[in-house]
Scaffold this active site. Structure first.
Site, mmCIF file in Angstrom:
data_model
loop_
_atom_site.group_PDB
_atom_site.id
_atom_site.type_symbol
_atom_site.label_atom_id
_atom_site.label_comp_id
_atom_site.label_asym_id
_atom_site.label_seq_id
_atom_site.Cartn_x
_atom_site.Cartn_y
_atom_site.Cartn_z
ATOM 1 N N TRP A 90 0.834 -1.205 0.000
ATOM 2 C CA TRP A 90 0.000 0.000 0.000
ATOM 3 C C TRP A 90 0.870 1.256 0.000
ATOM 4 O O TRP A 90 0.509 2.274 -0.600
ATOM 5 C CB TRP A 90 -0.908 0.010 1.229
ATOM 6 C CG TRP A 90 -1.678 1.287 1.400
ATOM 7 C CD1 TRP A 90 -2.885 1.606 0.852
ATOM 8 C CD2 TRP A 90 -1.288 2.433 2.180
ATOM 9 N NE1 TRP A 90 -3.266 2.873 1.240
ATOM 10 C CE2 TRP A 90 -2.315 3.393 2.055
ATOM 11 C CE3 TRP A 90 -0.177 2.728 2.966
ATOM 12 C CZ2 TRP A 90 -2.254 4.634 2.688
ATOM 13 C CZ3 TRP A 90 -0.114 3.962 3.598
ATOM 14 C CH2 TRP A 90 -1.149 4.903 3.463
ATOM 15 N N HIS A 91 2.030 1.182 0.647
ATOM 16 C CA HIS A 91 2.879 2.364 0.763
ATOM 17 C C HIS A 91 3.523 2.770 -0.557
ATOM 18 O O HIS A 91 3.903 3.938 -0.722
ATOM 19 C CB HIS A 91 3.968 2.139 1.820
ATOM 20 C CG HIS A 91 3.501 2.350 3.217
ATOM 21 N ND1 HIS A 91 2.824 1.389 3.930
ATOM 22 C CD2 HIS A 91 3.600 3.422 4.049
ATOM 23 C CE1 HIS A 91 2.536 1.847 5.135
ATOM 24 N NE2 HIS A 91 2.983 3.087 5.232
ATOM 25 N N GLY A 92 3.681 1.855 -1.477
ATOM 26 C CA GLY A 92 4.294 2.252 -2.739
ATOM 27 C C GLY A 92 4.513 1.093 -3.676
ATOM 28 O O GLY A 92 4.545 -0.069 -3.268
ATOM 29 N N PHE A 147 2.495 8.478 -1.061
ATOM 30 C CA PHE A 147 1.762 7.240 -0.870
ATOM 31 C C PHE A 147 0.277 7.431 -1.114
ATOM 32 O O PHE A 147 -0.455 6.470 -1.122
ATOM 33 C CB PHE A 147 1.989 6.698 0.543
ATOM 34 C CG PHE A 147 3.452 6.595 0.897
ATOM 35 C CD1 PHE A 147 4.340 6.027 0.009
ATOM 36 C CD2 PHE A 147 3.921 7.059 2.105
ATOM 37 C CE1 PHE A 147 5.677 5.940 0.314
ATOM 38 C CE2 PHE A 147 5.266 6.975 2.423
ATOM 39 C CZ PHE A 147 6.145 6.418 1.530
#
Length: 485
Positions: free
Chosen positions: A329-331, A485
């Site tokens: 989800w962060h990248g 993000f």
């Protein structure tokens, strides 16, 4: 638009604040509409074309939420409601996947197969992960019968509210939408203005003066590692610790400013950051770091996977899956997947150790708290190296340096890639450790000032002095790390 910019501080904020409370004297709904419109302007300042994307996302999720609500029966969810929820989730995740992961998927396929598919070079809309997850939570809560308010203006404001729109917190409808129905939200509150400006000023100070200073020490080290430099022990640790504190002060600064700005409008945002480097284990760390994301992953992913209801082994598998997906989800990079995997392993080991201690009735050893805190901090630092690095190979190179594989000190000095003396760098790092592990956080400081006998005068002086000092140092404008993000 950035919180740490002249246009926000001297134009957007005062105009939005003044018009909101003027309109509130005539009609609350009109004031709420103004705040939503201002939030869209705030978002569009960066890229006006993505305002339509945000509007489309909000309209889609609002309509699907209504459809799911109408498809429910008095006894609960129905097959039709479930089908509508799945369709809505597929739509949200497809949007997120297209903008965030298309090039990641193409490059991964190219690397694995030797193909040469062209990258799309899609520009990632700011905050897409946050406003998508916020609305996914709303849809699931509608399906579960938890969400029951469907005011379109309040929903639009809930999804687009400018203090949290770009970098969180990840909100639940029940934390926000009921506040827009309260009459007191639409009346100026001097106490909220005092505490809000104090918290905002502290956050602004942490971003402009502290976090951006640590960035000057972290960035050259990570750039050198990416270029193939074999960094010695001292310099590798300087880069790792500098980024550890840059991220700490950067994210806590945004969290503070979001809470402070919201208080100006009599809106309480949930706490998203609570001195995470004081944690004595990884479980506690994730109760303190990005708290609303942790709660979202627990409530909507971990528990949906079965949580701890299907035995210890399945619990550990669920933890790993949750953290790996949380990392992704962060990248769109394998470094984020590896970072999530590391934290998944940390959590599994932590839970297994706690279970073993309980089974063997092991006594608590004197000084164990300090040891546990040190081990937790080092584990977090190592994971942040992976999080920050551009690729896994440069992360591994830097970790090798931290382990002493490349020697312990460069002949050219303590940190030849950092344009500062060793004494200055070490002083900043020592200060980062002291502030993050020993001193009260900004919300605790603000609460203490509020309880002080001369709180009004103290809050005004503290906010004013910090604000003026920081504004005078707006010599470079930098974005917040979580914007990507």
């Amino acid at each position: 638009m950035l919180f740490n910019s002249y246009e926000f501080v001297f134009f957007f904020l005062p105009v939005t604040f003044a018009v909101f409370f003027v309109l509130a004297r005539f009609r609350h709904r009109l004031a709420a509409f103004w705040l939503a419109a201002a939030s869209f302007f705030f978002y569009g300042w960066w890229a006006p074309r993505y305002v339509l994307l945000l509007l489309a996302s909000i309209a889609f999720n609002y309509v699907m939420g209504l459809a799911i609500a109408h498809a429910r029966s008095p006894d609960g969810a129905t097959p039709r409601a479930r089908l509508l929820l799945i369709a809505a989730l597929v739509g949200d995740l497809a949007l997120l996947g297209y903008y965030k992961y298309t090039d990641f998927f193409i490059s991964s396929v190219n690397a694995a197969t030797g193909l040469e598919w062209s990258l799309t070079h899609i520009v990632l809309p700011l905050g897409i992960s946050f406003f998508t997850f916020t609305q996914i939570a709303f849809l699931v809560d509608v399906y579960r019968g938890i969400a029951r308010e469907y005011n379109p203006i309040h929903y639009t404001l809930f999804a687009s509210y400018f203090p949290h729109l770009i970098a969180g917190p990840v909100l639940h409808h029940k934390q926000m939408m009921p506040q827009f129905d309260k009459p007191e939200t639409y009346r100026i509150d001097i106490a909220n203005i005092n505490s809000g400006m104090t918290i905002f000023a502290i956050g602004l100070f942490k971003k402009v003066i502290v976090a951006d200073q640590f960035a000057l020490y972290a960035n050259p080290v990570f750039t050198a590692a990416q270029a193939g430099a074999h960094l010695p022990f001292a310099e590798a640790w300087i880069g790792a610790l500098a980024y550890t504190f840059q991220l700490y002060f950067d994210f806590s600064a945004y969290s503070d400013m979001a809470i402070g700005l919201s208080r100006l409008f009599n809106v309480e945002l949930p706490v998203n950051f609570n001195s995470p480097y004081k944690a004595l284990n990884i479980i506690d760390f994730w109760r303190r770091w990005h708290m609303t994301l942790s709660k979202f992953l627990r409530d909507y992913l971990y528990i949906s996977l079965g949580g701890n209801r299907r035995g210890r082994t399945r619990r550990y598998v669920n933890l790993m899956l949750t953290m790996v997906l949380g990392g992704l989800w962060h990248g769109a990079n394998w470094t984020f997947v590896l970072w999530g995997t590391l934290h998944g392993l940390y959590l599994v080991v932590n839970h297994a150790w706690q279970a073993l201690r309980e089974a063997l009735a092991l006594p608590k050893i004197r000084g164990s708290g300090f040891i546990a805190g040190a081990i937790t901090f080092v584990a977090v630092v190592v994971a942040w190296v992976v999080f920050r690095a551009n690729d896994i190979s440069s992360a591994w190179s830097l970790i090798q340096g931290m382990a002493g594989w490349n020697g312990f000190r460069s002949p050219a000095g303590l940190a030849p890639h950092v344009a500062a003396s060793g004494a200055v760098v070490m002083a900043w790092l020592a200060g980062g450790i002291a502030v993050s592990k020993m001193l009260p956080n900004s919300l605790e400081i603000a609460a203490a000032l509020e309880n002080w006998r001369y709180r009004g005068r103290a809050l005004g002086f503290a906010a004013g002095a910090l604000f003026v000092y920081v504004v005078l140092n707006f010599n470079r404008i930098t974005t917040f790390i979580y914007f990507q993000f």
